[in-house]
Design an enzyme around this catalytic site. Structure first.
Site, PDB file in Angstrom:
ATOM      1  N   GLU A   1       5.160  13.419  -0.979  1.00  0.00           N
ATOM      2  CA  GLU A   1       4.953  12.045  -1.511  1.00  0.00           C
ATOM      3  C   GLU A   1       3.892  12.321  -2.731  1.00  0.00           C
ATOM      4  OE1 GLU A   1       3.301   8.787   0.663  1.00  0.00           O
ATOM      5  OE2 GLU A   1       4.612   7.559  -0.338  1.00  0.00           O
TER       6      GLU A   1
ATOM      7  N   GLY B   1      -1.953   7.784   9.164  1.00  0.00           N
ATOM      8  CA  GLY B   1      -1.388   7.067  10.192  1.00  0.00           C
ATOM      9  C   GLY B   1      -1.521   7.954  11.494  1.00  0.00           C
TER      10      GLY B   1
ATOM     11  N   GLU C   1       2.945   1.529   8.719  1.00  0.00           N
ATOM     12  CA  GLU C   1       3.815   1.385   7.545  1.00  0.00           C
ATOM     13  C   GLU C   1       3.659   2.480   6.773  1.00  0.00           C
ATOM     14  OE1 GLU C   1       4.937   1.084   4.332  1.00  0.00           O
ATOM     15  OE2 GLU C   1       4.442  -0.999   3.921  1.00  0.00           O
TER      16      GLU C   1
ATOM     17  N   CYS D   1       5.285   2.856  -1.572  1.00  0.00           N
ATOM     18  CA  CYS D   1       5.586   3.776  -0.556  1.00  0.00           C
ATOM     19  C   CYS D   1       7.016   4.102  -0.521  1.00  0.00           C
ATOM     20  CB  CYS D   1       4.808   3.304   0.910  1.00  0.00           C
ATOM     21  SG  CYS D   1       5.230   1.719   0.987  1.00  0.00           S
TER      22      CYS D   1
ATOM     23  N   LYS E   1      -9.764  -4.607   7.290  1.00  0.00           N
ATOM     24  CA  LYS E   1     -10.414  -3.821   6.350  1.00  0.00           C
ATOM     25  C   LYS E   1      -9.523  -3.322   5.376  1.00  0.00           C
ATOM     26  CE  LYS E   1     -10.852   0.617   5.675  1.00  0.00           C
ATOM     27  NZ  LYS E   1     -11.112   0.709   4.172  1.00  0.00           N
TER      28      LYS E   1
ATOM     29  N   GLY F   1      -0.623   2.978   5.036  1.00  0.00           N
ATOM     30  CA  GLY F   1      -1.313   4.016   4.135  1.00  0.00           C
ATOM     31  C   GLY F   1      -0.551   5.210   4.186  1.00  0.00           C
ATOM     32  N   SER F   2      -1.156   6.188   4.272  1.00  0.00           N
ATOM     33  CA  SER F   2      -0.787   7.665   4.148  1.00  0.00           C
ATOM     34  C   SER F   2      -0.020   7.900   5.340  1.00  0.00           C
ATOM     35  CB  SER F   2      -1.576   8.534   3.595  1.00  0.00           C
ATOM     36  OG  SER F   2      -2.589   8.490   4.342  1.00  0.00           O
ATOM     37  N   THR F   3       0.888   8.746   5.629  1.00  0.00           N
ATOM     38  CA  THR F   3       1.283   9.313   6.929  1.00  0.00           C
ATOM     39  C   THR F   3       0.306  10.181   7.362  1.00  0.00           C
ATOM     40  OG1 THR F   3       3.674   9.416   6.296  1.00  0.00           O
ATOM     41  CG2 THR F   3       3.225  11.071   7.884  1.00  0.00           C
ATOM     42  N   GLU F   4      -0.452  10.904   6.713  1.00  0.00           N
ATOM     43  CA  GLU F   4      -1.574  11.620   7.222  1.00  0.00           C
ATOM     44  C   GLU F   4      -2.604  10.722   8.075  1.00  0.00           C
ATOM     45  OE1 GLU F   4      -3.400  13.214   3.754  1.00  0.00           O
ATOM     46  OE2 GLU F   4      -4.731  14.496   4.837  1.00  0.00           O
TER      47      GLU F   4
HETATM   48  P1  ADP Z   1      -4.268   6.683   0.199  1.00  0.00           P
HETATM   49  O1  ADP Z   1      -3.862   7.926   0.439  1.00  0.00           O
HETATM   50  O2  ADP Z   1      -3.191   5.798  -0.266  1.00  0.00           O
HETATM   51  O3  ADP Z   1      -5.410   6.282  -0.398  1.00  0.00           O
HETATM   52  P2  ADP Z   1      -4.894   6.183   2.942  1.00  0.00           P
HETATM   53  O4  ADP Z   1      -4.119   6.382   4.043  1.00  0.00           O
HETATM   54  O5  ADP Z   1      -5.986   7.219   2.512  1.00  0.00           O
HETATM   55  O6  ADP Z   1      -4.289   6.043   1.697  1.00  0.00           O
HETATM   56  O7  ADP Z   1      -5.845   4.907   2.982  1.00  0.00           O
HETATM   57  C1  ADP Z   1      -5.207   3.753   3.584  1.00  0.00           C
HETATM   58  C2  ADP Z   1      -6.469   2.890   4.245  1.00  0.00           C
HETATM   59  O8  ADP Z   1      -6.513   3.610   5.304  1.00  0.00           O
HETATM   60  C3  ADP Z   1      -7.669   2.516   3.331  1.00  0.00           C
HETATM   61  O9  ADP Z   1      -7.851   1.244   3.871  1.00  0.00           O
HETATM   62  C4  ADP Z   1      -8.494   3.601   3.883  1.00  0.00           C
HETATM   63  O10 ADP Z   1      -9.786   3.345   3.751  1.00  0.00           O
HETATM   64  C5  ADP Z   1      -8.192   3.699   5.415  1.00  0.00           C
HETATM   65  N1  ADP Z   1      -8.441   5.173   5.856  1.00  0.00           N
HETATM   66  C6  ADP Z   1      -8.638   6.148   5.405  1.00  0.00           C
HETATM   67  N2  ADP Z   1      -8.977   6.911   6.293  1.00  0.00           N
HETATM   68  C7  ADP Z   1      -8.929   6.465   7.462  1.00  0.00           C
HETATM   69  C8  ADP Z   1      -9.203   6.827   8.931  1.00  0.00           C
HETATM   70  N3  ADP Z   1      -9.658   8.475   9.121  1.00  0.00           N
HETATM   71  N4  ADP Z   1      -9.242   5.816   9.876  1.00  0.00           N
HETATM   72  C9  ADP Z   1      -8.922   4.552   9.577  1.00  0.00           C
HETATM   73  N5  ADP Z   1      -8.658   4.293   8.441  1.00  0.00           N
HETATM   74  C10 ADP Z   1      -8.652   4.941   7.276  1.00  0.00           C
END
Ligand code: ADP
Length: 503
Positions: free
Chosen positions: A406, A258, A275, A309, A200, A253-256
């Site tokens: 961050e 993750g 990561e 990151c 995705k 993506g974000s730690t949140e």
């Molecule tokens: P950023 O804050 O840099 O946009 P995110 O961590 O929000 O990074 O997003 C990174 C990826 O994770 C994107 O492909 C986003 O669509 C996906 N994503 C965001 N929320 C969720 C979730 N609850 N479950 C799975 N994937 C998610």
């Protein structure tokens, strides 16, 4: 370039054609619209204008894509294909990326906002390299033979060995900061190990991933091995991470988010690698060569507009050179040419989205409210598109949000320090993150000592943001689980099977 068109007139005929075609998801080798028929807009971050519409994939599409990947893994030709033939396909993907370099760079720059020169020289080339590097690993996945001495069967003999087997169906979820390169980092090892995948891409930047999937098809990847979905985090990413037929989730993506991925995968204990974010310390010692350290520290934070990151976002400068370093970086920041990514003279493009602009702006306000002073920048740039001025904040302290969190934008937090052993190490390691660190020094011993004591997955010395397909990358602490790249990444996608035979 015409100043009003944000570079659109410079797009090649093939990119225009690509943009004009309907954008669908790739499931089981077929391009198809989302089952609910919905689409969403992709925006040009330099102007906020619509450049494409893509499929808004939801749970039903996720299910179909995972079923396809499952079928391709359990019974498809991919498993029966020899490692050498898999390697050839990977190599061909690398070659096709290289052959399409200009188009991919244009798509990336338009969609993400990064300067076209950077997309050409870094993103696309590194993506091609990654596939070629991983092509070599396809034929080098080896188990071991092991001599046993089983105490309760002293007279028996055994032939025992391990097999390294693909983990199965992998769900991969990637962010928007290096859309093509993150797809390559993820897909290369997954394909080398013989897994199948549902990828995705990020909702902000789906375009280069879609083009890459076409390239994978052209290279001969069998149907169902790579399934690509465009969609949003909650409606597409979340059901993918939780799908019962997925064996492993790999997320960047974000730690949140993750942490949400870990929870989603916990139900059936899927394997997970992550990561995640960072707040990386970059350290300049008194003995550093400032002709290297000043531009090095500037590029550590301003590369990719700080949307990296591993950005060197906490700058620790030893007291004797602090003023000179801050002055030097601020001067570089003021001279950076800001503009649309597609303008060949642009050095810094827009942030990726309105959300990121709001987020970075709120950090700038918070820094000001908590007493930080900007020696340069500090504001949005212009009123169209998502541009932010590269910023250096001084008079900062460790309780500030700009210091701890961050920002993911071109905002550097600078602080002086005196003593390395008692003070600096503690302060540099005092973060929930541990992705990367930088050290600038002319003293080899000081640099090696620091490299050993910094709690980070990568330490760059007298350089920063140097990436290579052979060099592992990943985080300590809340910056992640596992490593990308190098042969280390193969572990993420392999199971070890022990076979023990009485002979
Ligand atoms: P950023 O804050 O840099 O946009 P995110 O961590 O929000 O990074 O997003 C990174 C990826 O994770 C994107 O492909 C986003 O669509 C996906 N994503 C965001 N929320 C969720 C979730 N609850 N479950 C799975 N994937 C998610």
């Amino acid at each position: 370039m015409d100043g009003n068109d944000s570079g659109l007139t410079s797009l090649s005929a093939t990119v225009r054609q690509f943009l004009s075609q309907p954008k669908k998801a790739l499931i089981n080798g077929k391009w198809q619209a989302a089952q609910a028929g919905q689409t969403f807009e992709v925006l040009n971050p330099a102007t906020g204008e619509v450049i494409a519409r893509v499929a808004d994939c939801q749970k039903a599409d996720v299910d179909q894509a995972v079923q396809a990947a499952r079928k391709a893994f359990d019974g498809g030709p991919w498993r029966r294909m020899s490692p050498a033939d898999r390697g050839k396909i990977l190599w061909k993907i690398g070659d096709l990326i290289q052959a399409n370099l200009e188009d991919l760079a244009q798509i990336e720059s338009l969609d993400n906002g990064k300067p076209i020169a950077v997309a050409r020289a870094a993103d696309v080339v590194l993506a091609a390299d990654l596939f070629r590097y991983m092509a070599g690993w396809a034929t080098k996945i080896e188990g071991e033979s092991i001599s046993l001495s089983v105490p309760y069967t002293p007279d028996a003999e055994y032939h025992a060995y391990t097999r390294k087997e693909p983990i199965g169906v992998v769900a991969q979820i990637i962010p928007w900061n290096f859309p093509l390169l993150m797809a390559a980092w993820k897909l290369g090892p997954v394909l080398a190990t013989g897994c199948t995948v549902v990828l995705k891409v990020a909702e902000e930047t789906p375009l280069s991933g879609l083009r890459l999937a076409e390239i994978c098809q052209e290279a001969g990847l069998p149907d169902g091995v790579l399934n690509l979905l465009t969609g949003f985090g909650e409606s597409c990413g979340a059901p993918l991470a939780a799908h019962p037929l997925v064996d492993k989730v790999a997320f960047t993506g974000s730690t949140e988010v993750g942490k949400l991925i870990v929870r989603a995968a916990a139900n059936d204990l899927k394997k997970v690698t992550l990561e995640l974010g960072g707040k990386s310390p970059n350290i300049i010692l008194n003995d550093a060569d400032l002709d290297i350290a000043i531009p090095g520290a500037a590029s550590a934070i301003f590369f990719n507009h700080g949307q990296t990151c591993c950005a060197g976002s906490r700058l620790f400068v030893q007291d004797k050179v602090y003023d000179k370093v801050v002055e030097g970086i601020s001067k570089i920041a003021q001279e950076i040419k800001i503009g649309p990514g597609l303008d060949p003279t642009t050095q810094m493009g827009p942030l990726v989205s309105q959300v990121q602009l709001d987020r970075v702006s709120s950090f700038l306000r918070s820094g000001e409210e908590q007493g930080a002073r900007a020696t340069c920048g500090g504001k949005r740039n212009g009123d169209k598109g998502y541009f932010v001025q590269p910023t250096v904040l001084v008079d900062t302290h460790e309780q500030m949000r700009v210091y701890q969190e961050e920002i993911f934008g071109p905002v550097l937090v600078a602080m002086p320090f005196k003593d390395v052993d008692d003070e600096l190490i503690r302060r540099a390691n005092d973060s929930v993150y541990g992705l990367a660190a930088g050290v600038f020094s002319s003293n080899l011993s000081s640099a090696h000592r620091l490299a050993a004591r910094l709690r980070a997955g990568t330490v760059w010395v007298n350089c920063y943001n140097i990436f290579d397909a052979a060099l592992p990358f990943g985080g300590y602490k809340q910056s992640g689980w596992g490593r990308e790249m190098g042969h280390e990444v193969l572990k993420n996608y392999l199971e070890t099977k022990s076979v023990c035979m009485s002979v």
